[in-house]
Design a protein around this motif. Structure first.
Motif, PDB file in Angstrom:
ATOM      1  N   ARG A 220      -5.393  -8.944  10.196  1.00 24.71           N
ATOM      2  CA  ARG A 220      -5.577  -7.631  10.792  1.00 24.71           C
ATOM      3  C   ARG A 220      -5.213  -7.901  12.523  1.00 24.71           C
ATOM      4  O   ARG A 220      -5.639  -8.922  12.959  1.00 24.71           O
ATOM      5  N   CYS A 221      -4.536  -7.199  13.181  1.00 22.81           N
ATOM      6  CA  CYS A 221      -3.945  -7.000  14.397  1.00 22.81           C
ATOM      7  C   CYS A 221      -5.244  -6.769  15.313  1.00 22.81           C
ATOM      8  O   CYS A 221      -6.048  -5.887  14.928  1.00 22.81           O
ATOM      9  N   GLU A 222      -5.509  -7.652  16.268  1.00 25.76           N
ATOM     10  CA  GLU A 222      -6.641  -7.475  17.237  1.00 25.76           C
ATOM     11  C   GLU A 222      -6.530  -6.354  18.077  1.00 25.76           C
ATOM     12  O   GLU A 222      -7.663  -5.930  18.655  1.00 25.76           O
ATOM     13  N   LEU A 223      -5.583  -5.700  18.470  1.00 24.44           N
ATOM     14  CA  LEU A 223      -5.448  -4.574  19.128  1.00 24.44           C
ATOM     15  C   LEU A 223      -5.006  -3.366  18.662  1.00 24.44           C
ATOM     16  O   LEU A 223      -5.663  -2.299  19.028  1.00 24.44           O
ATOM     17  N   THR A 224      -4.252  -3.261  17.524  1.00 24.38           N
ATOM     18  CA  THR A 224      -4.015  -2.054  16.855  1.00 24.38           C
ATOM     19  C   THR A 224      -4.797  -1.915  15.451  1.00 24.38           C
ATOM     20  O   THR A 224      -4.491  -0.596  15.046  1.00 24.38           O
ATOM     21  N   ALA A 225      -5.453  -2.734  15.183  1.00 27.99           N
ATOM     22  CA  ALA A 225      -6.166  -2.801  13.641  1.00 27.99           C
ATOM     23  C   ALA A 225      -5.249  -2.579  12.537  1.00 27.99           C
ATOM     24  O   ALA A 225      -5.656  -2.064  11.535  1.00 27.99           O
ATOM     25  N   LYS A 226      -4.051  -2.904  12.735  1.00 28.53           N
ATOM     26  CA  LYS A 226      -2.882  -2.910  11.462  1.00 28.53           C
ATOM     27  C   LYS A 226      -3.252  -3.783  10.669  1.00 28.53           C
ATOM     28  O   LYS A 226      -3.574  -5.019  11.191  1.00 28.53           O
ATOM     29  N   GLY A 227      -3.449  -3.624   9.278  1.00 24.89           N
ATOM     30  CA  GLY A 227      -3.831  -4.618   8.489  1.00 24.89           C
ATOM     31  C   GLY A 227      -2.968  -4.578   7.100  1.00 24.89           C
ATOM     32  O   GLY A 227      -1.871  -3.966   7.289  1.00 24.89           O
ATOM     33  N   ALA A 228      -3.343  -5.523   6.179  1.00 29.42           N
ATOM     34  CA  ALA A 228      -2.463  -5.052   5.089  1.00 29.42           C
ATOM     35  C   ALA A 228      -2.514  -3.910   4.321  1.00 29.42           C
ATOM     36  O   ALA A 228      -3.532  -3.329   4.194  1.00 29.42           O
ATOM     37  N   GLN A 229      -1.391  -3.490   3.674  1.00 26.23           N
ATOM     38  CA  GLN A 229      -1.385  -2.488   2.809  1.00 26.23           C
ATOM     39  C   GLN A 229      -0.663  -2.872   1.380  1.00 26.23           C
ATOM     40  O   GLN A 229      -0.383  -4.032   1.108  1.00 26.23           O
ATOM     41  N   THR A 230      -1.253  -2.034   0.296  1.00 24.97           N
ATOM     42  CA  THR A 230      -0.684  -2.600  -0.944  1.00 24.97           C
ATOM     43  C   THR A 230       0.366  -1.500  -1.507  1.00 24.97           C
ATOM     44  O   THR A 230       0.556  -0.346  -0.996  1.00 24.97           O
ATOM     45  N   GLY A 231       1.009  -2.025  -2.338  1.00 24.03           N
ATOM     46  CA  GLY A 231       2.284  -1.080  -3.200  1.00 24.03           C
ATOM     47  C   GLY A 231       2.614  -1.701  -4.390  1.00 24.03           C
ATOM     48  O   GLY A 231       1.851  -2.525  -4.982  1.00 24.03           O
ATOM     49  N   HIS A 232       3.721  -1.339  -5.010  1.00 23.70           N
ATOM     50  CA  HIS A 232       4.417  -1.930  -5.908  1.00 23.70           C
ATOM     51  C   HIS A 232       5.742  -2.565  -5.576  1.00 23.70           C
ATOM     52  O   HIS A 232       6.343  -2.185  -4.909  1.00 23.70           O
ATOM     53  N   LYS A 233       6.022  -3.666  -6.536  1.00 19.64           N
ATOM     54  CA  LYS A 233       7.118  -4.331  -6.437  1.00 19.64           C
ATOM     55  C   LYS A 233       7.877  -3.697  -7.616  1.00 19.64           C
ATOM     56  O   LYS A 233       7.452  -3.653  -8.672  1.00 19.64           O
ATOM     57  N   VAL A 234       8.989  -3.103  -7.447  1.00 24.84           N
ATOM     58  CA  VAL A 234       9.843  -2.357  -8.579  1.00 24.84           C
ATOM     59  C   VAL A 234      11.012  -3.267  -9.126  1.00 24.84           C
ATOM     60  O   VAL A 234      11.829  -3.442  -8.033  1.00 24.84           O
TER      61      VAL A 234
END
Length: 101
Positions: free
Chosen positions: A4-18
């Motif tokens: 997680r980014c300490e400044l923008t709180a950007k974290g891991a996202q989930t999705g699909h490998k197609v």
């Protein structure tokens, strides 16, 4: 250490490998995190943070680490960054205001 980014709180996202045959498999999209040393003008010392490359661009756009932290909300900052923000705000409040000419 969380991703997680300490400044923008950007974290891991989930999705699909197609696949080519359209079979969907779960996967994670991880943020591009880098260890960076910022120079704080108000504190007069370097600060090490783990931030996304997108946050690096945002910090540069807003005019440095001090300006970025003072404008950011406490909810999106890490505890370390929130503490830095309080220290910078305290330091800025103690400075004498320059007279306009």
């Amino acid at each position: 250490m969380s991703r997680r980014c300490e400044l923008t709180a950007k974290g891991a996202q989930t999705g699909h490998k197609v696949s080519h045959s359209n079979i969907k498999t779960k996967r994670r999209f991880l943020p591009n995190l880098v260890n960076v040393t910022f120079l704080s003008d108000a504190l007069g010392r370097p600060v090490r943070l783990r931030v996304s490359t997108n946050a690096l661009k945002s910090v540069d756009h807003r005019g440095g680490l001090d300006a970025f932290l003072l404008k950011a909300t406490d909810a999106e900052l890490s505890p370390k960054a929130a503490e830095l923000k309080r220290a910078i705000a305290k330091k800025k409040a103690g400075e004498p205001v320059a007279a306009a000419s």
